[in-house]
Design an enzyme around this catalytic site. Structure first.
Site, PDB file in Angstrom:
ATOM      1  N   ASP A 145      40.924  39.646  35.803  1.00 18.57           N
ATOM      2  CA  ASP A 145      41.280  39.010  37.066  1.00 18.57           C
ATOM      3  C   ASP A 145      40.119  39.153  38.041  1.00 18.57           C
ATOM      4  OD1 ASP A 145      43.690  38.412  35.984  1.00 18.57           O
ATOM      5  OD2 ASP A 145      44.913  39.512  37.435  1.00 18.57           O
ATOM      6  N   HIS A 295      40.850  44.431  35.543  1.00 18.83           N
ATOM      7  CA  HIS A 295      40.291  43.900  36.782  1.00 18.83           C
ATOM      8  C   HIS A 295      38.771  44.050  36.749  1.00 18.83           C
ATOM      9  CE1 HIS A 295      44.490  44.198  38.063  1.00 18.83           C
ATOM     10  NE2 HIS A 295      44.172  43.259  38.940  1.00 18.83           N
TER      11      HIS A 295
END
Length: 323
Positions: A145, A295
């Site tokens: 992400d 992430h």
């Protein structure tokens, strides 16, 4: 008396002449036979050579035909591979349940080490092109992400390139606006760029109206298409919050929803988890069809990524970009 004395000599000469004539006839017949045999052999050789040429020509034509068929097959397969994703529209979206659900993979696992909740949600919501876990086969999907850039993405891309692995990068529109060179590199190096909404609403997509949800998806979609010539077809829900209605909205935007079957607290840049413990956690939770959410702002993920890829491959897993 003289006449009678010459008759025996005449008979002898006649006999000699006949013998010579007979020998000559035999010689002529032998020579003729030899010539006929030689001509026959020459004709046979010519026919054999002609047959060989025909056979070689047939083999060549056959090989050319096979090569043409193989080329056509490969071209057909390549065309099939390049066909864009087309979702089946879901009718009556306005009538679907708007209850918002938060997503987390849970802590209960089946005999394949798969999160039980991921398997259950896949069975329940897969009809909306939602993906909580992949097929039950030895593959791991790496997804990152991208909301903010903290200098890690370039190193992550370097590691993926070194290991020969492709991943999915879910970008928000502001991220694409601020980091065009990184988004272009993702595309150029064969990774999949996914849609992570325009504004990443903190309360999730279901907190918005149907029109707002559609704009969150299609606004980011159009920006990436206009500026990179790239058509996205994978969507990741901000905060993981979704509703049945929001799943249908994203589907009708011609997108697949990609959740995850593994995630951990890696996104706090000021409180990064221990690298050794994190690597062990990633390894311990490997399972067939695993969708890893990582992430890209995480220094820990950046540092352990190469080691995790090596251990996953050693365990028999292939690492692919979700498609």
């Amino acid at each position: 008396m003289r006449e009678n004395n010459n008759r025996p000599m005449d008979r002898a000469m006649a006999a000699v002449f006949c013998a010579i004539l007979l020998v000559a006839v035999v010689i002529i017949l032998l020579v003729a036979g030899h010539l006929m045999s030689k001509n026959a052999k020459h004709k046979d050789s010519g026919k054999a050579a002609e047959n060989t040429q025909i056979e070689e020509s047939s083999e060549t034509i056959g090989m050319e035909t096979q090569e043409t068929e193989v080329t056509e097959t490969l071209a057909q397969e390549e065309t099939e591979t390049e066909e864009p994703f087309i979702a089946t529209p879901i009718p009556n979206v306005e009538s679907l349940d708007t209850t918002s659900y938060g997503w987390g993979q849970g802590v209960q696992f089946d005999e394949y080490n798969r999160p039980i909740s991921a398997v259950q949600y896949q069975e329940t919501y897969g009809k909306y092109n939602a993906n909580f876990i992949g097929e039950n086969r030895p593959v791991i999907y790496l997804t990152f992400d991208e909301g903010y850039e903290y200098g890690c993405t370039e190193r992550i891309l370097d590691t993926l390139k070194e290991k020969g692995v492709h991943a999915v990068f879910f970008v928000t529109q502001p991220y694409a606006e601020d980091n065009p060179q990184l988004v272009q590199r993702m595309i150029d190096e064969g990774h999949t760029v996914g849609n992570h909404s325009v504004t990443h609403p903190s309360k999730g997509l279901p907190s918005q109206t149907m029109e707002q949800q559609q704009q969150e998806v299609m606004g980011c979609h159009q920006y990436v298409l206009d500026h990179f010539g790239y058509t996205m077809h994978l969507f990741r829900y901000p905060t993981g919050a979704f509703s049945e209605q929001s799943l249908a909205i994203v589907n009708n935007c011609n997108y697949k929803s990609v959740f995850w079957s593994f995630a951990y607290l890696d996104y706090d840049v000021n409180n990064q988890p221990d690298q050794t413990q994190s690597l062990q956690k990633l390894v311990d939770r490997m399972h067939p069809g695993a969708i890893y959410l990582l992430h890209a702002e995480s220094e820990t993920n950046t540092a352990i990524l190469g080691s995790f890829i090596d251990q996953a491959k050693a365990a028999g897993y292939s690492l692919e970009a979700f498609d």
